[in-house]
Design a protein around this motif. Structure first.
Motif, PDB file in Angstrom:
ATOM      1  N   ASN A 106     -11.191  10.664 -31.457  1.00  0.00           N
ATOM      2  CA  ASN A 106     -10.999   9.475 -30.603  1.00  0.00           C
ATOM      3  C   ASN A 106      -9.711   8.734 -30.891  1.00  0.00           C
ATOM      4  N   GLU A 107      -8.826   9.299 -31.673  1.00  0.00           N
ATOM      5  CA  GLU A 107      -7.623   8.562 -32.015  1.00  0.00           C
ATOM      6  C   GLU A 107      -6.367   9.329 -31.641  1.00  0.00           C
ATOM      7  N   HIS A 108      -6.113  10.415 -32.322  1.00  0.00           N
ATOM      8  CA  HIS A 108      -4.873  11.134 -32.019  1.00  0.00           C
ATOM      9  C   HIS A 108      -4.917  12.584 -32.463  1.00  0.00           C
ATOM     10  N   THR A 110      -2.296  10.556 -27.925  1.00  0.00           N
ATOM     11  CA  THR A 110      -3.216   9.453 -28.170  1.00  0.00           C
ATOM     12  C   THR A 110      -4.449   9.674 -27.299  1.00  0.00           C
ATOM     13  N   ILE A 111      -5.603   9.671 -27.919  1.00  0.00           N
ATOM     14  CA  ILE A 111      -6.826   9.960 -27.179  1.00  0.00           C
ATOM     15  C   ILE A 111      -7.379   8.683 -26.553  1.00  0.00           C
ATOM     16  N   ILE A 112      -7.472   8.666 -25.248  1.00  0.00           N
ATOM     17  CA  ILE A 112      -8.002   7.495 -24.537  1.00  0.00           C
ATOM     18  C   ILE A 112      -9.015   7.979 -23.518  1.00  0.00           C
ATOM     19  N   LYS A 113     -10.257   7.600 -23.710  1.00  0.00           N
ATOM     20  CA  LYS A 113     -11.304   8.153 -22.849  1.00  0.00           C
ATOM     21  C   LYS A 113     -11.299   7.573 -21.444  1.00  0.00           C
ATOM     22  N   ARG A 149      -9.910   6.632 -18.054  1.00  0.00           N
ATOM     23  CA  ARG A 149      -8.755   7.063 -17.284  1.00  0.00           C
ATOM     24  C   ARG A 149      -7.913   5.878 -16.850  1.00  0.00           C
ATOM     25  N   SER A 150      -8.570   4.760 -16.510  1.00  0.00           N
ATOM     26  CA  SER A 150      -7.785   3.612 -16.059  1.00  0.00           C
ATOM     27  C   SER A 150      -6.862   3.129 -17.177  1.00  0.00           C
ATOM     28  N   THR A 151      -7.392   3.070 -18.409  1.00  0.00           N
ATOM     29  CA  THR A 151      -6.580   2.577 -19.520  1.00  0.00           C
ATOM     30  C   THR A 151      -5.399   3.503 -19.779  1.00  0.00           C
ATOM     31  N   GLY A 176      -1.450   2.786 -19.442  1.00  0.00           N
ATOM     32  CA  GLY A 176      -0.559   3.005 -20.575  1.00  0.00           C
ATOM     33  C   GLY A 176       0.678   3.787 -20.162  1.00  0.00           C
TER      34      GLY A 176
END
Lengths: 297, 534, 316
Positions: B208-210, B233-236, B238-240, B244
């Motif tokens: 969940n991080e990188h 960078t792991i971002i679950k 999609r909007s965030t 980014g």
């Protein structure tokens, strides 16, 4: 003569109605916030019960034309990604929120009451055991407990209700138990026991009615938080599944994705949840104040 | 006259594009810098041979080399775009049943051990299940059904022996899914700390991080890679992650992540971004369980195919940009798909939806269904938006032919197990394919006994056709046969394709030396030529 | 007397935790869809032979009580086993995430006390005035806004007005950058938490103000303000410390949502992921960790309560 009597009867009826209306008005004046809250809850209940008649569209019918269409006279709250009417989905979503809110409150309240009554009335080893289990259940925050429950039971309406009701059980049981403990020493219970009333009868005739007030307070307080927990679970993907339109799920994934293109997807369901919970909380506060003996007189 | 004109034009375009590449190359590639990506979720492991998801292959492909690979600068993968990698050259023998590679010398793994033919043998023995070390999962077993053995002739020559002729075999080896593993590293270590010969070395993965990779300074290709490393960078949400990217925190989006509606917003917010539209070779399709009544009746399956309004799917989910196709992806995005004039004559693809549905209703009525006797079914789908959204549309379309569907969302954790068990009636599925070749597509998804053949479609005559096309050399003959097979598969409702998905791959304008591939999501991530022109 | 109470409470705490561990363990074993299917998910199919091998490798073929025994023995010696997903020691996965969540929680708690406590007092003192009503409505709305909605709105506003979005980085360049990173999420959690503190402070203040000693003080001619702040608050602080104890547990719920929305890789976010991935070693250890924290805090607040009972205080 007879006509005179009639008009007098009608008059007293009118007085009765007027006095009811008057009492209602007094109540509203005394608890203005509670009145507002009850009104909001009434609207939610109305929407849930008459969703089929009130909602302008079928909440599941898709339309390529209305996909992500902004609020307009056709669709007051706009359309979602699949071209479904957001307003209709919110109206139908009230059903899920209420079903979960009321269902979990009743279920949790019922279980908690039974356990609390048994603990308070019989005490002893059973009480000790149950008290420890209750301690354990209170060691986990509501959402963590509900998350683990939802994950272990799988997503469905019934399971969501169960998951949310479980954390309520110890709260109710604890309150009921302490109430029973103080009640059982009171003279009228002792008198009932002296005339040979059975335990069960004492519990139902004397003790239960006297614990009703705290039960109602807890129940109304729970309603709002149950709606909120359901929304949170749905948001995290562990709540009530499709095709039911649930407020929490309306706010998850797709809404967040299209938040910049279609902010109405985030704004309206969010307002619906907040308003419903706010209303339930206001009502709960007023009920608590009303039933609190220290506030009487 | 006209064709001549075209030729002239084509030559002009080609030469222009050549000059174009030469001139940009002359623009001085800059080395240095870390390329920042976002990733949509933690990769299940770092062992490409054990995974079948872009989550793993996209970031980890650059640790490895293959024997051969698809030219990273060309968007469409085909036999003609295969270039050498660890193999300097290759030659067919024995009427295309034996493929021999001559290997590069002096190549070293990241831990300093030399690469030899033994490593190639080890890798494919692992997949064939012949080695002592075992893979936990082996998703590409079905690709190599026709591979009898792999043998080393000395340290720098290796041969693949096939059971029968298979000219397209090289395609499989060129995929990002076919890296060469070191013989001396056990599979378990490859999952957590993978080692290869490639341009980048694995640094760390934090859930969940990188995921981080750094430059392999001893890479055998001189002057490569140009980057100092790449980080994900792991971002679950999609909007965030898209926000980014818009805010300039990332240099490139994740493969296949930018859907068309999201692209339209993104390009408004970040007009400088370069977004390449690409087919992904991932299709949205209907799966119907042929073992469950009443769907064992071919007629009802045909009616279901007829009621699908592909245009409506396309408009809502793809804003009209999805590709109408059978199982294979058509040109210019792909190679093997039926052209529009052939596709139009396949049952259910005719654009007159009203007429199709009228016919479908007639079929349903002949089976005893009608407005008063509706069929209730559960439509199973995976509980993620890209599955759920089309499933909601499908249910709406089924309503038209007296079928009332209720969505049965299955958690990701149970989805593949459930469909592989054939524990469903009707489902909505997404199918991605590793290499754009009929061999991979037909054997994986439509062959008797294949585990990914979720509908249980199995026909002896089709198996014969699959083998017949597999043994043919590429050319108009094979193409024609593939069209014929694809048409039959669609009309049999083996796994009716609703649409072939289109996505955007976006990067910042200073990212150079990268080309998004259009007929597979899994083969274009070597990253050795990318540089940052800041 | 105090010692025996202490020992009794301490033993009870252990009993609670032991029972808790059983409940967690059993609940997780009821989960439909086992880890092996999930691990196969990314590969796209299930081969029964391979499945059995993995189950054996992970010790899932052992009887449930043996699995439980292994877990508990490990737990006591800080060996939490290996994450099924990453194959790394669970301690190494959980450990580095704790400070992240702790920072967030501390900042949220700070916010919630900063706003909740004074506003709660004001609301109680000005009971049934317009100000009280306004504050009550604000605090109730704090409890009514879903935290994920609030977080989404904050993110939306953030992007619309600044064009930037806080993305977590492991090594922020300055202290200010680091603070910024935590500021928005903790404000989202803190808003809700301060609403709770405010409500509880208000009601316990009201409770205290009704009591005899306040009336006595008033009859002695102490001015209103002196009463409110010196006597009442001092005694209301006690229940409030309990509240802060409860609050710690309450915060975790808010953190789960907020860390997910803001993509902060703390333990709370990790818990949700681990639940979805059926990563038992992580989930059971994390839930147990939360339970331990809550139970210990409860224990400490109980002790504080026993040591600081207002009646004892006031008798001097």
């Amino acid at each position: 003569m007879s006509s005179f009597e009639n008009s007098e009867a009608a008059g007293s009826n009118r007085v009765k109605i007027r006095s009811n209306w008057y009492r209602f008005k007094r109540l509203c004046q005394r608890y203005p916030l509670g009145a507002i809250g009850s009104f909001i809850v009434f609207i939610v209940v109305f929407a849930a019960v008459f969703a089929d008649f009130v909602a302008p569209y079928d909440p599941t019918t898709t339309s390529a034309k209305m996909s992500l269409s902004p609020p307009s006279s056709d669709m007051l709250f706009g359309g979602d990604m699949m071209g479904r009417d957001v307003l209709s989905r919110i109206i139908h979503g009230a059903r899920i929120s209420l079903a979960v809110g009321i269902g979990s409150t009743v279920l949790g309240g019922l279980l908690g009451t039974i356990i609390g009554l048994m603990c308070g009335y019989w005490m002893g080893l059973f009480d000790l055991l149950i008290q420890r289990i209750i301690d354990m259940m209170q060691a986990l925050p509501l959402l963590v407990m509900a998350l683990v429950m939802a994950a272990s039971l799988g997503p469905s309406l019934e399971n969501t209700i169960i998951a949310i009701s479980i954390p309520l059980v110890p709260q109710v049981a604890r309150v009921i138990r302490s109430n029973v403990l103080s009640l059982r020493e009171l003279p009228f219970v002792e008198a009932a026991r002296a005339v040979g009333m059975s335990d069960l009868r004492i519990v139902f005739r004397h003790i239960l009615p006297n614990t009703l007030a705290p039960l109602i307070v807890l129940g109304t307080a729970q309603l709002g938080s149950a709606i909120l927990t359901e929304a949170s679970l749905s948001f995290l993907g562990l709540g009530v599944p499709e095709p039911y339109p649930s407020w929490g799920r309306m706010l998850s994934e797709s809404a967040a994705e299209y938040v910049r293109v279609a902010p109405w997807l985030v704004i309206f369901p969010g307002i619906a949840i907040s308003a419903a919970v706010f209303g339930a909380n206001l009502m709960g506060d007023a009920v608590r104040d009303f039933l609190d003996p220290r506030n009487q007189g | 006259m006209r064709s001549n004109l075209f030729k002239v034009l084509a030559v002009a375009v080609v030469s222009a594009s050549c000059f174009g590449t030469i001139s940009t190359a002359a623009l001085a590639e800059k080395s240095g810098g870390i390329l920042k990506f976002y990733h949509r979720g933690t990769p299940p492991s770092g062992s490409i041979h054990e995974e079948a998801t872009s989550s793993t292959v996209v970031p980890y492909m650059s640790i490895f080399n293959n024997l051969v690979m698809f030219d990273q600068a060309k968007p469409v993968n085909s036999l003609d775009t295969i270039v050498p990698d660890l193999a300097k050259s290759w030659a067919w023998g024995g009427d295309k049943t034996k493929l021999t590679f001559t290997l590069r010398e002096g190549v070293k793994f990241h831990d300093g051990k030399p690469f030899t033919a033994k490593d190639v043998v080890c890798t494919w023995n692992l997949i064939l299940g012949k080695s002592k070390a075992k893979l936990r999962k082996n998703p590409r077993k079905s690709w190599y059904k026709n591979l009898a053995s792999v043998e080393a002739n000395g340290d720098y020559e290796v041969s693949f022996n096939l059971k029968r002729r298979q000219p397209a075999f090289l395609m499989l080896l060129a995929s990002g899914y076919s890296p060469v593993y070191p013989c001396h590293v056990p599979p378990k270590k490859m999952r957590t700390k993978p080692i290869g010969t490639g341009p980048f070395k694995f640094v760390s993965l934090k859930q969940n991080e990188h995921v981080k990779f750094t430059k392999n300074t001893n890479y055998w290709k001189t002057g490569r890679p140009l980057l100092d490393g790449h980080e994900w960078t792991i971002i679950k949400s999609r909007s965030t992650r898209v926000l980014g990217f818009i805010a300039g925190k990332f240099d490139m989006s994740f493969a296949g992540d930018i859907s068309i509606p999201i692209y339209k917003d993104l390009i408004k917010q970040a007009p400088h971004a370069i977004c390449e539209k690409h087919a992904t070779n991932v299709s949205t399709n209907l799966i119907v369980n042929q073992f469950k009544a009443p769907f064992d009746n071919a007629k009802i399956r045909k009616a279901m195919v007829l009621t699908i309004d592909r245009a409506s799917f396309n408009k809502i989910l793809g804003h009209g940009e999805f590709i109408m196709s059978g199982a294979m992806l058509p040109p210019p995005h792909g190679v093997w798909g039926m052209p529009p004039e052939v596709l139009k004559n396949v049952a259910g693809y005719h654009p007159d939806v009203a007429a199709n549905r009228a016919e479908a209703r007639k079929i349903m009525k002949s089976l005893g269904y009608g407005p008063d006797n509706r069929l209730k079914v559960k439509v199973a789908t995976r509980n993620i938006a890209i599955y759920r959204d089309p499933a909601v549309l499908l249910i709406d379309h089924l309503k038209e032919i007296f079928i009332d569907g209720e969505l049965d969302t299955v958690e990701t954790s149970n989805w593949h197990a459930k469909v592989a068990r054939k524990d469903y009636q009707v489902g909505l599925n997404l199918t991605g394919i590793g290499v754009d070749d009929p061999d991979a597509m037909f054997y994986e998804n439509y062959a008797c006994g294949s585990q990914r053949n979720y509908t249980g479609y199995c026909k002896e005559e089709m198996m014969k056709l699959f083998e017949k096309q597999s043994m043919m050399d590429n050319g108009p003959e094979r193409m024609k046969l593939v069209y014929e097979i694809d048409k039959k598969l669609q009309e049999d409702a083996a796994r009716p394709i609703i649409a072939n998905n289109v996505r955007y791959n976006c990067f910042q304008p200073y990212v150079k030396g990268f080309k998004t591939q259009t007929n597979s999501l899994y083969n274009g991530w070597r990253f050795e030529d990318i540089y940052l022109d800041k | 007397m105090l010692y025996s109470y202490l020992i009794q409470r301490f033993l009870l705490m252990f009993l609670t935790l032991l029972g808790m561990s059983i409940i967690i363990f059993v609940l997780l074993r009821l989960v439909p869809g086992n880890i092996v299917d999930i691990m196969f998910d990314s590969a796209g199919f299930v081969d029964p032979a391979e499945k059995a091998t993995i189950e054996k490798e992970l010790g899932l073929d052992l009887p449930i009580y043996e699995q439980y025994y292994h877990w508990i023995v490990g737990l006591v010696s800080f060996d939490l086993g290996f994450s099924y997903v990453s194959e790394m020691p669970a301690v190494d996965e959980i450990g580095p995430r704790i400070p992240i969540t702790a920072k967030l929680a501390a900042l949220s708690l700070f916010f919630s006390i900063l706003f909740g406590l004074p506003l709660g007092v004001i609301s109680a003192v000005k009971q049934n005035t317009a100000l009280d009503y306004a504050l009550r409505v604000v605090s109730l709305s704090g409890l009514s806004l879903p935290s994920f909605w609030l977080a989404l709105l904050i993110l939306m506003a953030c992007v619309s007005y600044t064009g930037a979005i806080p993305i977590y980085t492991e090594t922020p360049e300055t202290l200010w950058d680091e603070l910024l990173l935590y500021l928005l999420p903790s404000a989202a959690v803190g808003f809700r938490a301060s609403a709770l503190i405010m409500r509880l402070t208000r009601s316990s203040m009201l409770e205290v103000m009704r009591q005899d000693y306040i009336r006595t003080a008033m009859s002695k001619g102490a001015s209103d303000n002196a009463i409110n702040y010196k006597h009442a608050l001092r005694n209301a602080v006690l229940p409030v410390t309990t509240i802060i104890g409860i609050e710690a547990a309450f915060l975790i719920g808010g953190l789960i949502i907020t860390e997910t929305v803001f993509n902060i890789p703390g333990v709370a976010h990790f818990l949700v992921e681990a639940i979805l991935m059926r990563d038992y070693p992580i989930v059971q250890s994390l839930v147990m960790f939360i339970a331990i924290i809550v139970v210990v805090i409860n224990f400490l607040t109980d002790l504080a309560y026993a040591a600081l009972d207002p009646r004892i205080k006031y008798s001097d």
